[in-house]
Write an enzyme that holds these catalytic residues in place. Structure first.
Site, PDB file in Angstrom:
ATOM      1  N   ARG A   1     -16.411 120.741  40.726  1.00  0.00           N
ATOM      2  CA  ARG A   1     -15.123 121.341  40.392  1.00  0.00           C
ATOM      3  C   ARG A   1     -14.219 121.482  41.616  1.00  0.00           C
ATOM      4  O   ARG A   1     -13.084 121.884  41.479  1.00  0.00           O
ATOM      5  CB  ARG A   1     -15.324 122.756  39.831  1.00  0.00           C
ATOM      6  CG  ARG A   1     -15.886 122.853  38.427  1.00  0.00           C
ATOM      7  CD  ARG A   1     -14.879 122.416  37.385  1.00  0.00           C
ATOM      8  NE  ARG A   1     -14.656 123.306  36.282  1.00  0.00           N
ATOM      9  CZ  ARG A   1     -15.384 123.404  35.180  1.00  0.00           C
ATOM     10  NH1 ARG A   1     -16.473 122.688  35.039  1.00  0.00           N
ATOM     11  NH2 ARG A   1     -15.039 124.222  34.222  1.00  0.00           N
TER      12      ARG A   1
ATOM     13  N   ARG B   1     -10.503 124.435  19.316  1.00  0.00           N
ATOM     14  CA  ARG B   1     -11.846 123.849  19.397  1.00  0.00           C
ATOM     15  C   ARG B   1     -12.881 124.776  18.760  1.00  0.00           C
ATOM     16  O   ARG B   1     -12.841 125.981  18.941  1.00  0.00           O
ATOM     17  CB  ARG B   1     -12.196 123.626  20.872  1.00  0.00           C
ATOM     18  CG  ARG B   1     -13.600 123.092  21.085  1.00  0.00           C
ATOM     19  CD  ARG B   1     -13.769 122.501  22.456  1.00  0.00           C
ATOM     20  NE  ARG B   1     -13.753 123.483  23.525  1.00  0.00           N
ATOM     21  CZ  ARG B   1     -13.911 123.168  24.818  1.00  0.00           C
ATOM     22  NH1 ARG B   1     -14.065 121.909  25.169  1.00  0.00           N
ATOM     23  NH2 ARG B   1     -13.889 124.099  25.744  1.00  0.00           N
TER      24      ARG B   1
ATOM     25  N   ARG C   1      -7.710 128.545  33.113  1.00  0.00           N
ATOM     26  CA  ARG C   1      -8.623 127.412  33.351  1.00  0.00           C
ATOM     27  C   ARG C   1      -7.844 126.137  33.685  1.00  0.00           C
ATOM     28  O   ARG C   1      -8.242 125.370  34.567  1.00  0.00           O
ATOM     29  CB  ARG C   1      -9.514 127.196  32.120  1.00  0.00           C
ATOM     30  CG  ARG C   1     -10.545 128.319  31.969  1.00  0.00           C
ATOM     31  CD  ARG C   1     -11.171 128.347  30.589  1.00  0.00           C
ATOM     32  NE  ARG C   1     -11.889 127.144  30.261  1.00  0.00           N
ATOM     33  CZ  ARG C   1     -12.069 126.694  29.012  1.00  0.00           C
ATOM     34  NH1 ARG C   1     -11.556 127.351  27.989  1.00  0.00           N
ATOM     35  NH2 ARG C   1     -12.760 125.610  28.801  1.00  0.00           N
TER      36      ARG C   1
HETATM   37  P1  AMP Z   1     -16.879 124.338  31.208  1.00  0.00           P
HETATM   38  O1  AMP Z   1     -17.872 124.464  30.097  1.00  0.00           O
HETATM   39  O2  AMP Z   1     -17.148 123.156  32.105  1.00  0.00           O
HETATM   40  O3  AMP Z   1     -15.445 124.379  30.720  1.00  0.00           O
HETATM   41  O4  AMP Z   1     -17.069 125.622  32.141  1.00  0.00           O
HETATM   42  C1  AMP Z   1     -16.874 126.924  31.639  1.00  0.00           C
HETATM   43  C2  AMP Z   1     -16.818 127.908  32.795  1.00  0.00           C
HETATM   44  O5  AMP Z   1     -18.065 127.875  33.520  1.00  0.00           O
HETATM   45  C3  AMP Z   1     -15.758 127.619  33.862  1.00  0.00           C
HETATM   46  O6  AMP Z   1     -14.483 128.155  33.503  1.00  0.00           O
HETATM   47  C4  AMP Z   1     -16.358 128.326  35.075  1.00  0.00           C
HETATM   48  O7  AMP Z   1     -16.198 129.729  34.988  1.00  0.00           O
HETATM   49  C5  AMP Z   1     -17.839 128.027  34.926  1.00  0.00           C
HETATM   50  N1  AMP Z   1     -18.248 126.766  35.588  1.00  0.00           N
HETATM   51  C6  AMP Z   1     -18.744 125.650  34.984  1.00  0.00           C
HETATM   52  N2  AMP Z   1     -19.020 124.700  35.880  1.00  0.00           N
HETATM   53  C7  AMP Z   1     -18.675 125.212  37.088  1.00  0.00           C
HETATM   54  C8  AMP Z   1     -18.708 124.706  38.420  1.00  0.00           C
HETATM   55  N3  AMP Z   1     -19.127 123.468  38.687  1.00  0.00           N
HETATM   56  N4  AMP Z   1     -18.294 125.522  39.418  1.00  0.00           N
HETATM   57  C9  AMP Z   1     -17.867 126.767  39.181  1.00  0.00           C
HETATM   58  N5  AMP Z   1     -17.790 127.316  37.947  1.00  0.00           N
HETATM   59  C10 AMP Z   1     -18.193 126.547  36.906  1.00  0.00           C
END
Ligand code: AMP
Length: 212
Positions: free
Chosen positions: A88, A125, A169
């Protein structure tokens, strides 16, 4: 040997949907750091308690925590993975190479899409709590409200898919993606695909990347 595949793209750009197909058709293993973190929250582990507030706010969890969780859940010796939601930021991209991938062949794919399209996609979603199938009330609604067409499971909305958190986000994504793209561009591993196409065409483009 297929490359380890790193999917890059804004929340809602379709990475999860495409990852599910890569798993079903090309024998990839799906590693989503978001899913791993949500699992920790569900199990009420210490780690889950630590990250819940951060995730609810749409901010990023600290790099060391996510890297450790990722590393503990992957075995590159005998598997090919899709890395979804990691890296990220630039630091995570470097750590993925040095700590996890090492000499493994890898490619990164950027899901390019107009970010203004994504807020509506995310708030609409829904995900099946049984089989994980992803729906969208605007473009892929279930035939019966709240029920999965595939397995009859209950459809749920992610806690961070509300309007306010979605805004954060998407903003976090905008602020952090450039160094990640630069990292893969500089190492000759970046492919870009048009993620606004229909899912079938996106899958075709992805498949071509795995075969190139
Ligand atoms: P996602 O399912 O990829 O949209 O991730 C949901 C949430 O998980 C994000 O908004 C972050 O709070 C956390 N998260 C997921 N992957 C990461 C990452 N690689 N680094 C930091 N936070 C993460």
């Amino acid at each position: 040997m297929k490359p380890q595949l790193i999917l890059l793209g804004a929340p809602g750009s379709g990475k999860g949907t495409q990852a599910a197909r890569l798993v079903a058709e090309l024998d990839y293993n799906h590693l989503s750091t978001g899913d791993l973190l949500r699992k920790e929250i569900k199990s009420e582990s210490e780690l889950g308690k630590k990250v819940q507030g951060i995730m609810d706010a749409g901010k990023l969890v600290d790099d060391d925590t996510v890297l450790e969780l990722l590393n503990a859940n992957c075995d590159l010796g005998s598997n090919v993975y899709i890395f979804d939601g990691f890296p990220r930021n630039g630091e995570q991209a470097k750590a993925l190479d040095s700590v996890v991938l090492k000499d493994a062949k890898s490619k990164a794919v950027y899901f390019e899409i107009d970010l203004d399209m994504l807020a509506a996609r995310l708030t609409n979603r829904r995900t099946c709590s049984g089989c994980g199938e992803i729906y969208n009330l605007l473009s892929k609604a279930p035939s019966k409200e709240g029920v999965c067409d595939k397995c009859g499971g209950e459809l749920t909305q992610r806690k961070d898919d509300n309007e306010e958190t979605v805004k954060t986000r998407l903003q976090v994504f905008k602020e952090t993606i450039d160094p990640v793209l630069a990292h893969y561009e500089a190492t000759g591993r970046l492919a870009r695909i048009d993620a606004s196409q229909d899912p079938e065409s996106v899958f075709g483009a992805l498949k071509a990347v795995t075969e190139a």
